[in-house]
Design an enzyme around this catalytic site. Sequence first.
Site, mmCIF file in Angstrom:
data_model
loop_
_atom_site.group_PDB
_atom_site.id
_atom_site.type_symbol
_atom_site.label_atom_id
_atom_site.label_comp_id
_atom_site.label_asym_id
_atom_site.label_seq_id
_atom_site.Cartn_x
_atom_site.Cartn_y
_atom_site.Cartn_z
ATOM 1 N N HIS A 100 2.868 3.771 -10.186
ATOM 2 C CA HIS A 100 2.507 2.810 -9.142
ATOM 3 C C HIS A 100 3.364 3.071 -7.896
ATOM 4 C CE1 HIS A 100 2.239 -0.993 -6.946
ATOM 5 N NE2 HIS A 100 1.050 -1.097 -7.511
ATOM 6 N N GLU A 172 -4.136 4.144 -4.366
ATOM 7 C CA GLU A 172 -3.510 2.986 -3.733
ATOM 8 C C GLU A 172 -2.608 3.468 -2.597
ATOM 9 O OE1 GLU A 172 -3.482 -0.518 -6.681
ATOM 10 O OE2 GLU A 172 -1.671 0.624 -7.061
ATOM 11 N N GLY A 178 0.305 -4.774 -1.060
ATOM 12 C CA GLY A 178 1.236 -5.896 -0.991
ATOM 13 C C GLY A 178 1.205 -6.697 0.300
HETATM 14 P P1 13P Z 1 -2.327 -6.024 -3.591
HETATM 15 O O1 13P Z 1 -3.796 -6.180 -3.920
HETATM 16 O O2 13P Z 1 -1.569 -7.313 -3.686
HETATM 17 O O3 13P Z 1 -2.137 -5.338 -2.263
HETATM 18 O O4 13P Z 1 -1.685 -5.076 -4.704
HETATM 19 C C1 13P Z 1 -2.372 -3.949 -5.116
HETATM 20 C C2 13P Z 1 -1.622 -3.279 -6.188
HETATM 21 O O5 13P Z 1 -0.473 -2.902 -6.016
HETATM 22 C C3 13P Z 1 -2.289 -3.072 -7.487
HETATM 23 O O6 13P Z 1 -1.547 -2.225 -8.286
#
Ligand code: 13P
Length: 273
Positions: A100, A172, A178
């Site tokens: 991640h 991502e 975040g």
């Molecule tokens: P957010 O949707 O809060 O931006 O987070 C995404 C995430 O890190 C999923 O692993």
Amino acid sequence: MARTDILYIGTNTKMYMNIYQTVDFLTKLHELTKDISRDQIKLFVNPSYTALAAARKSVPKESITIGAQNMCWEKQGQFTGEISPLMLKEVGVEIVQIGHGERRTIFKETDEEENRKVLCALKHGLTPLLCIGETREQKEKKIADEILRIQLKIGLNQVTPEQSKKVLIAYEPLWAIGVEGTPASKEYADERHKVIKEALVEIFGKTYGKDIPVLYGGSVNNQNAAELISMPHIDGLYIGRSAWDAENFNKIIRLVLPIFIKRRKTRETGAML
Ligand code: 13P
């Protein structure tokens, strides 16, 4: 049925929910979504380590798959503070998130470490969800595609085509994740997904590479979920904040599922012509 014919949709609860909150969330999510055929969606939740055992017991495994947020690259040994794939399996975990963005940036994990974890997860029958994504700086330097290809080529090194049948990828972009994140536009996300899919075909060959689900994550919300899932190369969504309220997560699922199904039907019709 190809894996990419099923909508993969899940949430990473990060370091927010305790045991009680996780169980409450899962129970509600199960109740709210139990009428949706699991032939159409693969719904998964990745809670904190301490909540995994209770999470697994709280809802049927056919309804919601439980995943972990990280794991060690060895099954046992002198690795104080780490969690082994065997320990995850013992409590009924099936998916493990690897690499991640927060692990890569805050905890300085490298592609080589992610690779060891991916291989270890596969060896022990877990489904690795390998997360990849460029930083804001890399995006600005226009090297996102090169970064993604490197993260895939190292992260999936020595994974066989046969093993790739279990692999999941989440794109991502770090700048999109975040509270500080800005969501990627549907066009930008789809272009990166296309690059990722091409790289997967290059690594595993067409038959295997094409069927690895690639999920988008990073500030997915009620406003952008539908347009993201309507894009041809986005196979699913990996959501943080917007999914932590079961009712809202249920809303997003119901918003995107019909779009995904329509897209799949169009694809099938196109293939038959
Ligand atoms: P957010 O949707 O809060 O931006 O987070 C995404 C995430 O890190 C999923 O692993």
